[in-house]
Structure formats: structure tokens, C-alpha cells
Design a protein around this motif. Structure first.
Motif, PDB file in Angstrom:
ATOM      1  N   MET A 159     100.954   7.137  75.989  1.00 35.43           N
ATOM      2  CA  MET A 159     101.246   8.383  75.292  1.00 35.43           C
ATOM      3  C   MET A 159     102.633   8.273  74.676  1.00 35.43           C
ATOM      4  SD  MET A 159     100.325  11.465  74.402  1.00 35.43           S
ATOM      5  CE  MET A 159      98.997  11.932  75.524  1.00 35.43           C
ATOM      6  N   ALA A 160     102.686   8.361  73.359  1.00 37.30           N
ATOM      7  CA  ALA A 160     103.985   8.335  72.691  1.00 37.30           C
ATOM      8  C   ALA A 160     104.747   9.617  73.011  1.00 37.30           C
ATOM      9  CB  ALA A 160     103.801   8.176  71.190  1.00 37.30           C
ATOM     10  N   GLY A 161     106.063   9.502  73.069  1.00 42.49           N
ATOM     11  CA  GLY A 161     106.891  10.669  73.347  1.00 42.49           C
ATOM     12  C   GLY A 161     108.345  10.367  73.080  1.00 42.49           C
ATOM     13  N   HIS A 162     109.171  11.380  73.155  1.00 41.31           N
ATOM     14  CA  HIS A 162     110.603  11.215  72.896  1.00 41.31           C
ATOM     15  C   HIS A 162     111.229  10.371  74.001  1.00 41.31           C
ATOM     16  CE1 HIS A 162     114.777  12.064  72.033  1.00 41.31           C
ATOM     17  NE2 HIS A 162     114.413  12.704  70.920  1.00 41.31           N
ATOM     18  N   SER A 163     111.968   9.340  73.592  1.00 34.36           N
ATOM     19  CA  SER A 163     112.536   8.423  74.577  1.00 34.36           C
ATOM     20  C   SER A 163     113.657   9.049  75.397  1.00 34.36           C
ATOM     21  CB  SER A 163     113.063   7.163  73.883  1.00 34.36           C
ATOM     22  OG  SER A 163     114.074   7.496  72.935  1.00 34.36           O
ATOM     23  N   GLY A 164     114.155  10.181  74.930  1.00 37.32           N
ATOM     24  CA  GLY A 164     115.196  10.851  75.702  1.00 37.32           C
ATOM     25  C   GLY A 164     114.685  12.052  76.468  1.00 37.32           C
ATOM     26  N   GLY A 165     113.638  12.682  75.953  1.00 36.78           N
ATOM     27  CA  GLY A 165     113.196  13.940  76.533  1.00 36.78           C
ATOM     28  C   GLY A 165     112.190  13.817  77.651  1.00 36.78           C
ATOM     29  N   ALA A 166     111.445  12.707  77.722  1.00 34.84           N
ATOM     30  CA  ALA A 166     110.380  12.586  78.720  1.00 34.84           C
ATOM     31  C   ALA A 166     110.895  11.938  79.998  1.00 34.84           C
ATOM     32  CB  ALA A 166     109.233  11.757  78.145  1.00 34.84           C
ATOM     33  N   PRO A 167     110.757  12.601  81.149  1.00 34.69           N
ATOM     34  CA  PRO A 167     111.168  12.001  82.424  1.00 34.69           C
ATOM     35  C   PRO A 167     110.385  10.717  82.705  1.00 34.69           C
ATOM     36  CG  PRO A 167     110.766  14.351  82.675  1.00 34.69           C
ATOM     37  CD  PRO A 167     110.252  13.972  81.321  1.00 34.69           C
ATOM     38  N   ILE A 168     111.020   9.749  83.343  1.00 36.53           N
ATOM     39  CA  ILE A 168     110.405   8.449  83.619  1.00 36.53           C
ATOM     40  C   ILE A 168     109.091   8.613  84.368  1.00 36.53           C
ATOM     41  CG2 ILE A 168     110.666   6.273  84.897  1.00 36.53           C
ATOM     42  CD1 ILE A 168     112.344   6.314  82.398  1.00 36.53           C
ATOM     43  N   GLU A 169     109.082   9.476  85.398  1.00 38.99           N
ATOM     44  CA  GLU A 169     107.901   9.569  86.255  1.00 38.99           C
ATOM     45  C   GLU A 169     106.714  10.234  85.552  1.00 38.99           C
ATOM     46  OE1 GLU A 169     110.493  13.195  87.078  1.00 38.99           O
ATOM     47  OE2 GLU A 169     110.776  11.031  86.810  1.00 38.99           O
ATOM     48  N   GLU A 170     106.962  10.873  84.409  1.00 42.28           N
ATOM     49  CA  GLU A 170     105.881  11.542  83.690  1.00 42.28           C
ATOM     50  C   GLU A 170     105.360  10.718  82.511  1.00 42.28           C
ATOM     51  OE1 GLU A 170     107.114  15.425  82.511  1.00 42.28           O
ATOM     52  OE2 GLU A 170     107.634  16.063  84.552  1.00 42.28           O
ATOM     53  N   ARG A 171     105.919   9.563  82.289  1.00 39.61           N
ATOM     54  CA  ARG A 171     105.559   8.783  81.102  1.00 39.61           C
ATOM     55  C   ARG A 171     104.278   7.965  81.302  1.00 39.61           C
ATOM     56  NH1 ARG A 171     111.288   6.312  78.749  1.00 39.61           N
ATOM     57  NH2 ARG A 171     112.402   8.320  78.699  1.00 39.61           N
ATOM     58  N   GLN A 172     103.585   7.776  80.182  1.00 35.11           N
ATOM     59  CA  GLN A 172     102.507   6.797  80.089  1.00 35.11           C
ATOM     60  C   GLN A 172     102.952   5.756  79.051  1.00 35.11           C
ATOM     61  OE1 GLN A 172      99.619  10.237  79.540  1.00 35.11           O
ATOM     62  NE2 GLN A 172      98.233   8.628  80.280  1.00 35.11           N
ATOM     63  N   ASP A 173     103.843   4.881  79.483  1.00 29.19           N
ATOM     64  CA  ASP A 173     104.506   3.928  78.591  1.00 29.19           C
ATOM     65  C   ASP A 173     103.639   2.681  78.433  1.00 29.19           C
ATOM     66  OD1 ASP A 173     106.172   2.022  77.389  1.00 29.19           O
ATOM     67  OD2 ASP A 173     107.977   2.916  78.248  1.00 29.19           O
ATOM     68  N   ALA A 174     103.054   2.530  77.274  1.00 27.62           N
ATOM     69  CA  ALA A 174     102.151   1.398  77.041  1.00 27.62           C
ATOM     70  C   ALA A 174     102.876   0.059  77.124  1.00 27.62           C
ATOM     71  CB  ALA A 174     101.475   1.533  75.686  1.00 27.62           C
ATOM     72  N   LEU A 175     104.157   0.061  76.744  1.00 25.47           N
ATOM     73  CA  LEU A 175     104.892  -1.206  76.761  1.00 25.47           C
ATOM     74  C   LEU A 175     105.218  -1.653  78.180  1.00 25.47           C
ATOM     75  CD1 LEU A 175     106.133  -3.498  75.195  1.00 25.47           C
ATOM     76  CD2 LEU A 175     108.209  -2.124  74.872  1.00 25.47           C
ATOM     77  N   VAL A 176     105.461  -0.709  79.082  1.00 23.32           N
ATOM     78  CA  VAL A 176     105.695  -1.069  80.478  1.00 23.32           C
ATOM     79  C   VAL A 176     104.449  -1.753  81.053  1.00 23.32           C
ATOM     80  CG1 VAL A 176     106.058  -0.174  82.808  1.00 23.32           C
ATOM     81  CG2 VAL A 176     107.444   0.678  80.918  1.00 23.32           C
ATOM     82  N   SER A 177     103.280  -1.164  80.792  1.00 19.58           N
ATOM     83  CA  SER A 177     102.037  -1.800  81.244  1.00 19.58           C
ATOM     84  C   SER A 177     101.843  -3.160  80.593  1.00 19.58           C
ATOM     85  CB  SER A 177     100.845  -0.893  80.932  1.00 19.58           C
ATOM     86  OG  SER A 177     100.919   0.302  81.667  1.00 19.58           O
ATOM     87  N   ALA A 178     102.153  -3.259  79.287  1.00 17.52           N
ATOM     88  CA  ALA A 178     102.013  -4.537  78.583  1.00 17.52           C
ATOM     89  C   ALA A 178     102.924  -5.597  79.176  1.00 17.52           C
ATOM     90  CB  ALA A 178     102.313  -4.347  77.100  1.00 17.52           C
ATOM     91  N   ALA A 179     104.151  -5.191  79.550  1.00 20.23           N
ATOM     92  CA  ALA A 179     105.084  -6.143  80.160  1.00 20.23           C
ATOM     93  C   ALA A 179     104.532  -6.668  81.481  1.00 20.23           C
ATOM     94  CB  ALA A 179     106.437  -5.471  80.372  1.00 20.23           C
ATOM     95  N   MET A 180     103.910  -5.786  82.244  1.00 17.86           N
ATOM     96  CA  MET A 180     103.296  -6.217  83.499  1.00 17.86           C
ATOM     97  C   MET A 180     102.154  -7.193  83.244  1.00 17.86           C
ATOM     98  SD  MET A 180     103.173  -2.637  85.626  1.00 17.86           S
ATOM     99  CE  MET A 180     104.678  -1.784  86.143  1.00 17.86           C
ATOM    100  N   ILE A 181     101.402  -6.948  82.171  1.00 18.35           N
ATOM    101  CA  ILE A 181     100.308  -7.852  81.822  1.00 18.35           C
ATOM    102  C   ILE A 181     100.848  -9.218  81.407  1.00 18.35           C
ATOM    103  CG2 ILE A 181      98.434  -8.250  80.170  1.00 18.35           C
ATOM    104  CD1 ILE A 181      98.021  -5.185  80.147  1.00 18.35           C
ATOM    105  N   VAL A 182     101.932  -9.226  80.646  1.00 15.70           N
ATOM    106  CA  VAL A 182     102.557 -10.496  80.244  1.00 15.70           C
ATOM    107  C   VAL A 182     102.904 -11.327  81.471  1.00 15.70           C
ATOM    108  CG1 VAL A 182     104.556 -11.559  79.159  1.00 15.70           C
ATOM    109  CG2 VAL A 182     103.448  -9.617  78.051  1.00 15.70           C
ATOM    110  N   LEU A 183     103.552 -10.703  82.441  1.00 20.15           N
ATOM    111  CA  LEU A 183     103.934 -11.409  83.670  1.00 20.15           C
ATOM    112  C   LEU A 183     102.705 -11.846  84.469  1.00 20.15           C
ATOM    113  CD1 LEU A 183     106.990  -9.274  84.848  1.00 20.15           C
ATOM    114  CD2 LEU A 183     107.023 -11.585  83.893  1.00 20.15           C
TER     115      LEU A 183
END
Length: 417
Positions: A230-254
Motif C-alpha cells: 500500500m503506497a502512502g506518505h513516507s513521513g505520515g504512516a507509522p512503521i507498524e501500520e505499513r504494507q511496504d512492498a519494498l521491505v517484502s521484496a528485500a526479504m525475498i532478495v535475501l
């Protein structure tokens, strides 16, 4: 080296041609000559003229493969040809030897063999179209078409990163994608195929071996993975509420890297090669990531196991991060065992020329693996500096080129006499 001394003029010709062709697409980073690009068209035209200059009859088939043919006098039309060749297209910022070496040395070999009176088969040098997958995400397309392995239905849909279709690029050559099937050669039209290529690894260099004789060629399994968050404001969205596709992608890379590491001893590897984030703004949480994975191996079983482990890992990552993941299999090919008799001929030629040789497997794909479907095929490796390839610093010593050319020439001769 005696070989180089005896044919110094030929080696000088080969080196000069390699340097000249490198000008088509060369910049400070290396050589970028993507399939059917302007630089590729320039190189193709130059090779056609070169073939004509040395007395070959040139034909361009339905996928753009360039075929230069020499027929000794008195040869009947049905006699199968002995074929060599490779490709001219490169990866972005690639080197000046990968592929091109096999084309130029093939021409040099035919130049030498035209002087012999006991050649009983036509000789052909082929420039295969679109060998690299860098532009359209499909590899060895020209040799697949020649071997009757073209996936025309899929190829009709593919476009490059600029949205230009493979079909429209064929049209620039006056070719129609619907006619690609006519590029397929009859099984009895080729007596044998031999390709000369740089190793793209360090086995020969580290072992101080002149020639590699390839027993088995690895094949690619390729995936396109799409991670949706889910795209969202990088400053306004709390970390624990994010659905950050790149974080998941980074885990897949590893995960891909760690899974592949467990199979490296079996000659299998897996690599995340491209990663794109959307919408791609510095102040927006990535809402979608597209990534491409290249799995290679010489043991089909290990490729299947790697693929399943990657799928399992992705499923877990997707669930844990609430980021659905779609997996599309773009290619799934089996490793190819090359011809025993041709490899024994190459080995005997090395002994005759007093060159050291080593049997090995190729972790990278080559046109020879497709040609092996319709004719006995062999693949000759020569060492490249530090194993570096697909890189502007790619380098091959002239002595290694001389050895490779001598082995290629004599192997073709043994098949054609």
C-alpha cells in the motif's frame, strides 16, 4: 606459442575485427549492443559485408539469424553442413568478446578451411539473433527458432522496457513474427554444430588450462515476481501500520540468495537481477515492486528444488507482511548434455595441437544447447581474465584466442572432411 606464430596474420585479423565491432555500441562503461538496436543493426550489416568479402553466400532467416555459407565445388545440395557461430548482441555495458569471439573465429576458421581441398561438407557461420535476454527477457531466441523451439505465442506479446515490441523490431528487418517457424532447420541439414566462447568463469584460468570442453550446459528458469503493498506518505504512516512492498521484496532478495547458496555445490545459482519500485517517489512508501529472478543449474532436480523453496519463502514473507505476491514463470528449460563424439573429437584435437584441455559444465546458457536438439553439438571454452564477463572489463589474451581458433578450425575440419 607456436599456434600464434604460425598464423599470426589470422590472429591479427581476428583481433582487429573484435576491436572494430566493439565500436558499435561502445561507451565509457563497455559495449551496449542490445538485440535489434541501432548498434546491433550496424554490427549485423558489418558482418554481412565481412562474410561476403571472404566469399560466403549470405542468407537471413525468418528471425534474423545471419547465415554465411561456403560450398566446396562438387558438393550436392542435400549434403549436411558443418556449422559454427555465436551472437553479436550484448548485455548493457557488456564486453567485446562474449558472443562476438565465436562469430569472428568462425569466419577465420572457414577462411582457413577454404584453402583445403578435402572438405566434403558445406561450412556455415551463423550469427544468432537475440541471444541475450537483456532486452526482451527471453534468451537464445535465434537458436531456439533455428532448432524449432520458438515460443511464438509468447514472443508475440513481449515488449522491452520502452514498450517496443519484439514483433515490431523484427519488422525493421522486413520480417514477420508469424513466419518465425520457417527458420527451423531440418534435422538432417546439419552434420554438427561447434561453438567457441569465453568461459565466463575462472576454472580454466585458475587451472592454467588452454581449452574447456563442455559436457553439459545449464539452462535458465526465470521468474517475474510482483509484490503488492500500500503506497502512502513516507513521513505520515507509522512503521507498524505499513504494507511496504519494498521491505517484502528485500526479504525475498535475501531469501533467493540464501536458498541458492545451499545448492551452489551442485552447480546451481539463483539471482535477483532487476528490481523496480512504484510509484518511485522519494517521499512515498513503495506500493508495488516488480523483480526478476534468474535460476541456473546443470542439474534439473536442483533447479526444481530451488524454485519450490523460493515459492515457499515468498509465501511466508507475503503472509507475514500482508503484501500479496504474484509469481510468473517466464522460462523453464532443462540442462542440455552435449554430444559425446564431438567432445571426443575436440579432446583429440587438443592433444594433437599439444594444448591442455579439461571437461567441465557451463553455468551459463549458450546457443549450442538449442542446436543440440537438431544436431550433434559441441561447445569450446577459452579462459577470460579473472572470469569476468558481461562487463566492460571483459578481456581475453591473444594467446587464448589463438588456441581457441586452432581447436575450432581443426574440429570443424575433422567433421567436414
Amino acid at each position: 606459442m607456436a599456434i600464434q606464430a604460425n598464423h599470426s596474420h589470422t590472429i591479427e585479423w581476428v583481433l582487429a575485427q573484435l576491436e572494430h565491432i566493439a565500436q558499435f555500441g561502445q561507451d565509457k562503461s563497455g559495449v551496449t549492443r542490445l538485440a535489434f538496436s541501432k548498434a546491433d543493426h550496424q554490427a549485423r550489416q558489418y558482418i554481412i559485408e565481412l562474410m561476403q568479402d571472404i566469399g560466403l553466400v549470405v542468407h537471413v532467416d525468418a528471425i534474423g539469424n545471419i547465415i554465411g555459407r561456403y560450398e566446396p565445388e562438387g558438393i550436392q545440395a542435400h549434403v549436411p553442413a558443418v556449422v559454427t557461430g555465436s551472437h553479436l548482441d550484448t548485455v548493457p555495458a557488456g564486453g567485446k568478446y562474449d558472443g562476438v569471439l565465436g562469430v569472428i573465429c568462425g569466419l577465420a576458421a572457414v577462411k582457413r578451411l577454404k584453402e583445403r581441398s578435402d572438405i566434403k561438407h558445406p561450412l556455415e557461420v551463423v550469427v544468432f539473433s537475440a541471444e541475450e535476454s537483456s532486452r526482451f527477457n527471453f534468451a537464445t531466441m535465434g537458436s531456439k527458432a533455428m532448432a524449432g523451439l520458438a515460443n511464438i505465442s509468447s514472443w508475440k506479446r513481449i515488449v522491452d522496457q520502452e514498450g517496443i515490441s519484439f514483433a515490431s523490431e523484427l519488422a525493421t528487418l522486413g520480417l514477420q513474427i508469424e513466419h518465425i517457424g520457417s527458420a527451423a532447420r531440418a534435422n538432417n541439414s546439419i552434420k554438427g554444430f561447434v561453438e567457441l566462447h569465453i568461459e565466463q568463469g575462472r576454472i580454466l584460468e585458475q587451472g592454467r588450462v588452454n581449452i574447456g570442453i563442455v559436457d553439459k550446459v545449464s539452462s535458465p528458469t526465470r521468474l517475474k515476481i510482483t509484490v503488492t503493498g500500500m503506497a502512502g506518505h513516507s513521513g505520515g504512516a507509522p512503521i507498524e501500520e505499513r504494507q511496504d512492498a519494498l521491505v517484502s521484496a528485500a526479504m525475498i532478495v535475501l531469501a533467493v540468495r540464501n536458498i541458492a547458496a545451499d545448492y551452489d555445490y551442485q552447480g546451481s545459482v539463483a539471482t535477483v537481477t532487476i528490481l523496480k519500485t512504484f510509484p518511485g517517489a522519494i517521499n512515498v512508501i513503495p506500493g508495488q515492486v516488480e523483480m526478476w529472478v534468474d535460476i541456473r543449474g546443470t542439474e534439473h532436480g536442483s533447479i526444481i528444488e530451488i524454485l519450490q523453496e523460493i515459492k515457499d519463502a515468498i509465501s511466508t514473507i507475503a503472509d507475514d507482511n500482508d503484501t500479496p505476491v504474484a509469481i510468473e514463470v517466464l522460462a523453464s528449460e532443462k540442462p542440455m548434455i552435449l554430444d559425446y563424439t564431438i567432445n571426443k573429437t575436440i579432446e583429440d584435437v587438443c592433444q594433437k595441437l599439444k594444448l591442455t584441455s579439461l571437461r567441465l559444465d557451463s553455468r551459463s546458457g549458450h546457443d549450442a544447447m538449442n542446436m543440440a536438439h537438431i544436431a550433434p553439438a559441441g561447445l569450446i571454452f577459452i579462459p577470460c581474465k579473472e572470469g569476468v564477463s558481461h562487463n566492460g572489463s571483459e578481456y581475453v589474451a591473444s594467446e587464448a584466442i589463438a588456441a581457441g581458433l586452432a581447436v575450432l578450425t581443426e574440429t570443424i575440419y575433422q567433421l567436414a572432411k
